[in-house]
Design a protein around this motif. Structure first.
Motif, PDB file in Angstrom:
ATOM      1  N   PRO A  14       0.835  -1.204   0.000  1.00  0.00           N
ATOM      2  CA  PRO A  14       0.000   0.000   0.000  1.00  0.00           C
ATOM      3  C   PRO A  14       0.870   1.254   0.000  1.00  0.00           C
ATOM      4  CG  PRO A  14      -0.222  -1.193   2.088  1.00  0.00           C
ATOM      5  CD  PRO A  14       0.668  -1.999   1.196  1.00  0.00           C
ATOM      6  N   ILE A  15       0.370   2.318  -0.603  1.00  0.00           N
ATOM      7  CA  ILE A  15       1.147   3.547  -0.726  1.00  0.00           C
ATOM      8  C   ILE A  15       1.383   4.205   0.627  1.00  0.00           C
ATOM      9  CG2 ILE A  15      -0.766   5.110  -1.208  1.00  0.00           C
ATOM     10  CD1 ILE A  15       1.247   6.136  -3.526  1.00  0.00           C
ATOM     11  N   ILE A  16       0.506   3.951   1.589  1.00  0.00           N
ATOM     12  CA  ILE A  16       0.704   4.430   2.953  1.00  0.00           C
ATOM     13  C   ILE A  16       0.053   3.414   3.889  1.00  0.00           C
ATOM     14  CG2 ILE A  16      -1.345   5.909   2.946  1.00  0.00           C
ATOM     15  CD1 ILE A  16       0.275   7.907   4.672  1.00  0.00           C
ATOM     16  N   ASN A  17       0.739   3.071   4.953  1.00  0.00           N
ATOM     17  CA  ASN A  17       0.241   2.095   5.916  1.00  0.00           C
ATOM     18  C   ASN A  17      -0.849   2.749   6.757  1.00  0.00           C
ATOM     19  OD1 ASN A  17      -0.052   0.717   8.461  1.00  0.00           O
ATOM     20  ND2 ASN A  17       1.799  -0.436   7.959  1.00  0.00           N
ATOM     21  N   ASN A  18      -2.080   2.324   6.588  1.00  0.00           N
ATOM     22  CA  ASN A  18      -3.211   2.962   7.253  1.00  0.00           C
ATOM     23  C   ASN A  18      -3.143   2.838   8.776  1.00  0.00           C
ATOM     24  OD1 ASN A  18      -5.695   4.472   6.755  1.00  0.00           O
ATOM     25  ND2 ASN A  18      -6.682   2.752   7.784  1.00  0.00           N
ATOM     26  N   GLU A  41       7.045  11.710   6.692  1.00  0.00           N
ATOM     27  CA  GLU A  41       8.076  10.748   6.290  1.00  0.00           C
ATOM     28  C   GLU A  41       7.448   9.419   5.867  1.00  0.00           C
ATOM     29  OE1 GLU A  41      11.778   8.430   8.351  1.00  0.00           O
ATOM     30  OE2 GLU A  41      11.492  10.532   8.888  1.00  0.00           O
ATOM     31  N   LEU A  42       6.472   8.949   6.648  1.00  0.00           N
ATOM     32  CA  LEU A  42       5.766   7.714   6.313  1.00  0.00           C
ATOM     33  C   LEU A  42       5.068   7.826   4.953  1.00  0.00           C
ATOM     34  CD1 LEU A  42       4.588   4.885   7.219  1.00  0.00           C
ATOM     35  CD2 LEU A  42       2.631   6.191   8.054  1.00  0.00           C
ATOM     36  N   GLY A  43       4.504   8.980   4.681  1.00  0.00           N
ATOM     37  CA  GLY A  43       3.751   9.181   3.451  1.00  0.00           C
ATOM     38  C   GLY A  43       4.536   9.820   2.330  1.00  0.00           C
ATOM     39  N   SER A  44       5.851   9.809   2.410  1.00  0.00           N
ATOM     40  CA  SER A  44       6.659  10.508   1.408  1.00  0.00           C
ATOM     41  C   SER A  44       6.428   9.989  -0.013  1.00  0.00           C
ATOM     42  CB  SER A  44       8.144  10.451   1.761  1.00  0.00           C
ATOM     43  OG  SER A  44       8.608   9.121   1.744  1.00  0.00           O
ATOM     44  N   VAL A  45       6.266   8.703  -0.173  1.00  0.00           N
ATOM     45  CA  VAL A  45       6.001   8.151  -1.509  1.00  0.00           C
ATOM     46  C   VAL A  45       4.636   8.628  -1.993  1.00  0.00           C
ATOM     47  CG1 VAL A  45       5.609   6.019  -2.807  1.00  0.00           C
ATOM     48  CG2 VAL A  45       7.483   6.161  -1.167  1.00  0.00           C
ATOM     49  N   PHE A  46       3.661   8.627  -1.107  1.00  0.00           N
ATOM     50  CA  PHE A  46       2.303   9.095  -1.410  1.00  0.00           C
ATOM     51  C   PHE A  46       2.323  10.576  -1.773  1.00  0.00           C
ATOM     52  CE2 PHE A  46      -2.103   9.976   0.568  1.00  0.00           C
ATOM     53  CZ  PHE A  46      -2.752   9.721  -0.628  1.00  0.00           C
ATOM     54  N   ILE A  47       3.033  11.375  -0.991  1.00  0.00           N
ATOM     55  CA  ILE A  47       3.143  12.815  -1.229  1.00  0.00           C
ATOM     56  C   ILE A  47       3.717  13.077  -2.619  1.00  0.00           C
ATOM     57  CG2 ILE A  47       4.467  14.868  -0.545  1.00  0.00           C
ATOM     58  CD1 ILE A  47       4.122  13.843   2.397  1.00  0.00           C
ATOM     59  N   LYS A  48       4.786  12.375  -2.955  1.00  0.00           N
ATOM     60  CA  LYS A  48       5.442  12.563  -4.253  1.00  0.00           C
ATOM     61  C   LYS A  48       4.561  12.080  -5.397  1.00  0.00           C
ATOM     62  CE  LYS A  48      10.045  12.328  -2.278  1.00  0.00           C
ATOM     63  NZ  LYS A  48      11.222  11.483  -2.058  1.00  0.00           N
ATOM     64  N   ALA A  49       3.829  11.000  -5.191  1.00  0.00           N
ATOM     65  CA  ALA A  49       2.953  10.471  -6.242  1.00  0.00           C
ATOM     66  C   ALA A  49       1.845  11.455  -6.587  1.00  0.00           C
ATOM     67  CB  ALA A  49       2.361   9.133  -5.813  1.00  0.00           C
ATOM     68  N   THR A  86     -10.304   5.115   4.519  1.00  0.00           N
ATOM     69  CA  THR A  86      -8.882   4.995   4.816  1.00  0.00           C
ATOM     70  C   THR A  86      -8.309   6.406   4.805  1.00  0.00           C
ATOM     71  OG1 THR A  86      -8.210   4.804   2.502  1.00  0.00           O
ATOM     72  CG2 THR A  86      -8.679   2.738   3.698  1.00  0.00           C
ATOM     73  N   PHE A  87      -7.212   6.588   5.512  1.00  0.00           N
ATOM     74  CA  PHE A  87      -6.626   7.925   5.563  1.00  0.00           C
ATOM     75  C   PHE A  87      -6.175   8.386   4.183  1.00  0.00           C
ATOM     76  CE2 PHE A  87      -2.890  10.702   6.108  1.00  0.00           C
ATOM     77  CZ  PHE A  87      -3.575  11.812   6.580  1.00  0.00           C
ATOM     78  N   ALA A  88      -5.597   7.499   3.400  1.00  0.00           N
ATOM     79  CA  ALA A  88      -5.117   7.881   2.064  1.00  0.00           C
ATOM     80  C   ALA A  88      -6.254   8.389   1.190  1.00  0.00           C
ATOM     81  CB  ALA A  88      -4.414   6.708   1.392  1.00  0.00           C
ATOM     82  N   TRP A  94      -7.347  16.616   0.172  1.00  0.00           N
ATOM     83  CA  TRP A  94      -6.673  17.753   0.806  1.00  0.00           C
ATOM     84  C   TRP A  94      -5.334  18.049   0.130  1.00  0.00           C
ATOM     85  CZ3 TRP A  94      -8.978  21.024   3.960  1.00  0.00           C
ATOM     86  CH2 TRP A  94     -10.154  20.605   4.587  1.00  0.00           C
ATOM     87  N   MET A  95      -4.636  17.013  -0.284  1.00  0.00           N
ATOM     88  CA  MET A  95      -3.353  17.194  -0.947  1.00  0.00           C
ATOM     89  C   MET A  95      -3.535  17.872  -2.302  1.00  0.00           C
ATOM     90  SD  MET A  95      -1.942  13.459   0.158  1.00  0.00           S
ATOM     91  CE  MET A  95      -0.320  13.505  -0.567  1.00  0.00           C
ATOM     92  N   ARG A  96      -4.492  17.402  -3.060  1.00  0.00           N
ATOM     93  CA  ARG A  96      -4.755  18.021  -4.367  1.00  0.00           C
ATOM     94  C   ARG A  96      -5.237  19.457  -4.210  1.00  0.00           C
ATOM     95  NH1 ARG A  96      -7.510  12.591  -6.877  1.00  0.00           N
ATOM     96  NH2 ARG A  96      -5.565  11.664  -7.569  1.00  0.00           N
ATOM     97  N   GLU A  97      -6.073  19.689  -3.228  1.00  0.00           N
ATOM     98  CA  GLU A  97      -6.568  21.042  -2.976  1.00  0.00           C
ATOM     99  C   GLU A  97      -5.421  21.991  -2.631  1.00  0.00           C
ATOM    100  OE1 GLU A  97      -9.432  24.033  -2.765  1.00  0.00           O
ATOM    101  OE2 GLU A  97      -9.549  22.029  -3.607  1.00  0.00           O
TER     102      GLU A  97
END
Length: 114
Positions: A14-18, A41-49, A86-88, A94-97
């Motif tokens: 998973p892109i981020i561990n829920n 840090e945990l979501g760095s791959v998710f943030i970059k994606a 799920t949090f992701a 929110w990230m896209r916004e």
């Protein structure tokens, strides 16, 4: 006959561990600012994606990542796990916004300089 294709045997991660994200979100909502850094840090791959989806829209890669990270942290403060998402799934909006707002702000700033 043996299967020589090693990629078919990999389990998609998973892109981020829920579960880990939920643990950090609890700490964040209790006021732990270090947990914000840990979540980023945990979501760095998710943030970059998510940031990568907006490449070429007027922001540098660093600006996109910063905006995406800001959106992730904002989502962590507002997340309510009792709603069943799920949090992701919740955070991506929110990230896209945050990215779209940063793009808009930069365009306004450029127009003012002209």
């Amino acid at each position: 006959m043996a299967n020589n294709n090693t990629t078919t045997n990999k389990v998609k991660k998973p892109i981020i561990n829920n579960d880990e994200a939920l643990r950090m979100i609890t700490l964040i909502q209790q006021g732990d600012s270090q947990a914000e850094n840990d979540l980023a840090e945990l979501g760095s791959v998710f943030i970059k994606a998510v940031a990568k989806q907006y490449a070429g829209k007027g922001l540098t890669a660093e600006e996109l990542i910063a905006a995406s990270s800001h959106g992730l942290i904002r989502a962590s403060h507002k997340f309510d796990k009792s709603r069943g998402f799920t949090f992701a799934a919740y955070a991506v909006w929110w990230m896209r916004e945050a990215i779209l707002q940063a793009i808009h702000k930069k365009k306004i700033t450029k127009e003012e300089r002209i």
